[in-house]
Design a protein around this motif. Structure first.
Motif, short mmCIF file in Angstrom:
data_model
loop_
_atom_site.label_atom_id
_atom_site.label_comp_id
_atom_site.label_asym_id
_atom_site.label_seq_id
_atom_site.Cartn_x
_atom_site.Cartn_y
_atom_site.Cartn_z
N GLY A 208 0.68 -1.02 0.03
CA GLY A 208 -0.08 -0.19 -0.05
C GLY A 208 0.82 1.17 0.07
O GLY A 208 1.71 1.31 0.97
N GLU A 209 0.55 2.29 -0.79
CA GLU A 209 1.01 3.69 -0.98
C GLU A 209 -0.07 4.37 -1.10
O GLU A 209 -1.14 4.21 -1.64
CB GLU A 209 2.05 3.50 -2.02
CG GLU A 209 3.33 2.74 -1.71
CD GLU A 209 4.65 2.94 -2.72
OE1 GLU A 209 4.31 3.88 -3.72
OE2 GLU A 209 5.43 2.31 -2.62
N PRO A 210 0.07 5.85 -1.08
CA PRO A 210 -0.85 6.75 -1.35
C PRO A 210 -1.28 6.44 -2.91
O PRO A 210 -0.87 6.37 -3.79
CB PRO A 210 -0.32 8.05 -1.16
CG PRO A 210 0.55 7.69 0.10
CD PRO A 210 1.04 6.57 -0.36
N PRO A 211 -2.49 6.92 -3.42
CA PRO A 211 -2.84 7.04 -4.81
C PRO A 211 -2.02 7.26 -5.92
O PRO A 211 -1.80 6.79 -6.70
CB PRO A 211 -4.25 7.50 -4.53
CG PRO A 211 -4.92 7.39 -3.06
CD PRO A 211 -3.72 7.54 -2.51
N ALA A 212 -1.36 8.42 -5.59
CA ALA A 212 -0.54 9.25 -6.64
C ALA A 212 0.70 8.31 -6.63
O ALA A 212 0.99 7.97 -8.04
CB ALA A 212 -0.14 10.46 -6.05
N GLU A 213 1.26 7.69 -5.92
CA GLU A 213 2.40 6.78 -6.00
C GLU A 213 2.01 5.49 -6.59
O GLU A 213 2.60 4.78 -7.29
CB GLU A 213 3.24 6.47 -4.59
CG GLU A 213 3.94 7.68 -4.22
CD GLU A 213 3.12 9.03 -3.22
OE1 GLU A 213 1.93 8.81 -3.19
OE2 GLU A 213 3.48 9.53 -2.65
N THR A 214 0.86 4.96 -6.15
CA THR A 214 0.42 3.93 -6.73
C THR A 214 -0.09 4.02 -8.25
O THR A 214 0.38 3.11 -9.04
CB THR A 214 -0.98 3.45 -6.07
OG1 THR A 214 -0.64 3.24 -4.52
CG2 THR A 214 -1.69 2.08 -6.52
N ALA A 215 -0.56 5.10 -8.73
CA ALA A 215 -0.92 5.36 -9.91
C ALA A 215 0.52 5.25 -10.88
O ALA A 215 0.59 4.73 -11.99
CB ALA A 215 -1.66 6.56 -10.16
N GLU A 216 1.45 5.86 -10.41
CA GLU A 216 2.74 6.00 -10.99
C GLU A 216 3.35 4.51 -10.98
O GLU A 216 3.79 4.16 -12.27
CB GLU A 216 3.80 6.87 -10.32
CG GLU A 216 3.44 8.26 -10.31
CD GLU A 216 4.28 8.98 -9.44
OE1 GLU A 216 5.13 8.50 -8.95
OE2 GLU A 216 4.07 10.65 -9.10
N LEU A 217 3.38 3.69 -10.05
CA LEU A 217 3.63 2.53 -10.11
C LEU A 217 3.14 1.73 -11.48
O LEU A 217 3.58 0.81 -11.90
CB LEU A 217 3.77 1.70 -8.83
CG LEU A 217 4.28 0.38 -8.75
CD1 LEU A 217 5.66 0.35 -9.05
CD2 LEU A 217 4.09 -0.03 -7.37
N ILE A 218 1.63 1.76 -11.20
CA ILE A 218 0.99 1.05 -12.37
C ILE A 218 1.24 1.64 -13.69
O ILE A 218 1.71 0.49 -14.45
CB ILE A 218 -0.63 1.40 -11.95
CG1 ILE A 218 -1.08 0.56 -10.61
CG2 ILE A 218 -1.33 0.79 -13.08
CD1 ILE A 218 -2.57 0.99 -10.30
N ALA A 219 1.36 2.51 -13.82
CA ALA A 219 1.82 3.25 -15.36
C ALA A 219 2.90 2.59 -15.83
O ALA A 219 3.11 2.24 -16.84
CB ALA A 219 1.62 4.73 -15.21
N ASP A 220 4.18 2.42 -14.70
CA ASP A 220 5.28 1.98 -15.21
C ASP A 220 5.19 0.45 -15.45
O ASP A 220 5.84 0.13 -16.52
CB ASP A 220 6.10 2.15 -14.01
CG ASP A 220 7.75 1.74 -14.24
OD1 ASP A 220 8.39 2.58 -15.19
OD2 ASP A 220 8.09 0.83 -13.80
N VAL A 221 4.72 -0.16 -14.73
CA VAL A 221 4.85 -1.78 -14.95
C VAL A 221 3.97 -1.98 -16.11
O VAL A 221 4.19 -2.92 -16.89
CB VAL A 221 4.27 -2.29 -13.62
CG1 VAL A 221 4.14 -3.75 -13.78
CG2 VAL A 221 5.16 -2.03 -12.36
N ARG A 222 2.81 -1.28 -16.35
CA ARG A 222 1.96 -1.56 -17.42
C ARG A 222 2.86 -1.19 -18.63
O ARG A 222 2.67 -1.74 -19.80
CB ARG A 222 0.56 -0.66 -17.13
CG ARG A 222 -0.31 -0.74 -18.50
CD ARG A 222 -1.69 -0.11 -18.12
NE ARG A 222 -2.34 -0.76 -17.21
CZ ARG A 222 -3.19 -0.25 -16.50
NH1 ARG A 222 -3.56 0.99 -16.49
NH2 ARG A 222 -4.11 -0.86 -15.61
N ALA A 223 3.62 -0.13 -18.77
CA ALA A 223 4.21 0.10 -19.99
C ALA A 223 5.50 -0.73 -20.23
O ALA A 223 5.63 -1.22 -21.26
CB ALA A 223 4.81 1.49 -19.85
N ARG A 224 5.96 -1.49 -19.29
CA ARG A 224 7.03 -2.37 -19.27
C ARG A 224 6.39 -3.75 -19.66
O ARG A 224 6.95 -4.46 -20.66
CB ARG A 224 7.81 -2.75 -17.76
CG ARG A 224 8.53 -1.41 -17.29
CD ARG A 224 8.93 -1.88 -16.06
NE ARG A 224 9.81 -0.86 -15.54
CZ ARG A 224 10.84 -0.71 -15.19
NH1 ARG A 224 11.62 -1.74 -15.52
NH2 ARG A 224 11.37 0.24 -14.70
#
Length: 402
Positions: A208-224
């Motif tokens: 768990g991380e705050p929503p902003a950090e979570t969104a950044e992580l999702i975007a990065d892994v999705r792009a990879r």
């Protein structure tokens, strides 16, 4: 490869709520005076509460040298439960691909298709289990391991010549009920972990991380993943403090903090500091290892609290609030792309009922119909038109199907 103009389609959206099952429980489980005796009868009652309260399943968390064995625990709980999925923590460094195939196919058949594997590679060294691989090497090994494992689970005959694994003539005796194999879940925040997930994993888990950090992580892994022509689902691990009102929930957080002495905080932070984990460092940034006087000083986002990170390693953020507030935060994370929520509150047994009766009805949760999969038997089907096994071409790594 998939170019930026032709991204793979996103998986169908789901909202799965899972619980947590470990060899310990209590109101303040870090305090021996409040720690409960957990035995198999207790675990059976716990699993039944997970099942009857509508949870999708539970994570059977463990370390290679401590805790309950997740395979034996899951197998023992199959007759007790009807729909609960067993998310089994797996450290690839302490298995061979063929031994994991045997465990996964057998339990998936015997449970009626209720197995999920949570692959764990990077957060801590495994010297106590006789494994001496550094952080980056463990992920290199996991990459090779999953390459072989996935091929075997697809029914292929495998020859493989890698840096960490050398395999000749391996194949599964029979296949799993879920096809092509039980879902692979995985967490890891480092760049190499994200790359391994992008290449192999079905559901990427984040602490768990705050929503902003979570969104950044999702975007990065999705792009990879898109660079491999793949799409992933996403999950998150969160703690809970749910009460009838927000005020009561924050009072419970304050009570928890008041029952936490400085020696416990110091010990937990020292242990966490020894972990080789990028995710653990990210968790530390939310509380700095310092116990404040007031619980709400650690509120990092509305109804999101970092106080659990003072008393446990790993996921340290909690949703704190009324059923309506907690459900609203879950919906917010779900809107970001999170489908699977592994949650827990103390005591773990009682809180399954509180969450199941007060929060679950406020969410559009996913329930798979039990019994839709039927055992296929312990025989390996031969695909129509399969060529006879033969020697593989040269090169490294080698995966030959036959």
């Amino acid at each position: 490869m998939t170019g930026p103009g032709s991204l793979p389609p996103l998986p169908e959206r789901r909202l799965e709520i899972l619980w947590y099952l470990i060899a310990g429980d209590g109101r303040y489980p870090w305090d021996p005076a409040w720690r409960r005796r957990v035995d198999f009868e207790y675990v059976q009652a716990w699993a039944k509460s997970i099942d009857v309260n509508g949870f999708y399943g539970a994570l059977l968390a463990t370390q290679p040298t401590s805790g309950m064995d997740p395979w034996i625990t899951a197998a023992s709980l199959v007759p007790t439960t009807r729909r609960m999925k067993f998310v089994i923590a797996v450290h690839p460094s302490v298995y061979t691909p063929t031994s994991l195939v045997k465990l996964a196919t057998t339990l998936d058949q015997n449970s009626g298709g209720r197995v999920i594997l949570n692959v764990v590679s990077g957060h801590t060294g495994l010297e106590a289990a006789g494994v001496h691989l550094a952080h980056e090497e463990r992920y290199e090994h996991t990459d090779e391991f999953l390459t072989v494992y996935r091929a075997l689970m697809r029914g292929e005959r495998v020859d493989f010549d890698g840096k960490h694994l050398k395999i000749r003539g391996a194949e599964a005796a029979f296949l799993s009920l879920q096809q092509p194999y039980p879902p692979l879940w995985f967490g890891g925040a480092s760049p190499i972990a994200r790359d391994v997930a992008a290449k192999h994993i079905d559901n990427y888990l984040t602490w768990g991380e705050p929503p902003a950090e979570t969104a950044e992580l999702i975007a990065d892994v999705r792009a990879r993943a898109a660079r491999h022509g793949r799409s992933l689902r996403f999950g998150i691990r969160l703690n809970l403090i749910v009460r009838d009102t927000d005020e009561e929930a924050w009072a419970a957080a304050q009570d928890m903090l008041d029952h936490l002495d400085d020696d416990v905080v110091a010990r937990v932070q020292a242990e966490s500091g020894r972990q080789e984990s990028v995710g653990q460092a990210r968790q530390l940034s939310f509380h700095k290892g310092v116990k404040p006087r007031f619980a709400r000083d650690l509120e990092v986002y509305p109804n999101v609290w970092s106080g659990f990170g003072l008393i446990r390693g790993g996921p340290g953020l909690a949703l704190v609030g009324s059923p309506e507030s907690v459900a609203a935060r879950i919906r917010e994370y779900h809107a970001l792309g999170i489908d699977s929520f592994i949650v827990s509150g103390n005591p773990l047994l009682e809180e399954t009922y509180r969450f199941g009766t007060q929060v679950m009805p406020l969410l559009p949760v996913t329930h798979d119909d039990p019994g839709t999969l039927r055992p296929a038997g312990y025989t390996r089907p031969k695909p129509a038109g399969s060529p006879a096994p033969g020697p593989s071409s040269s090169g490294s790594p080698l995966v030959a199907a036959g």
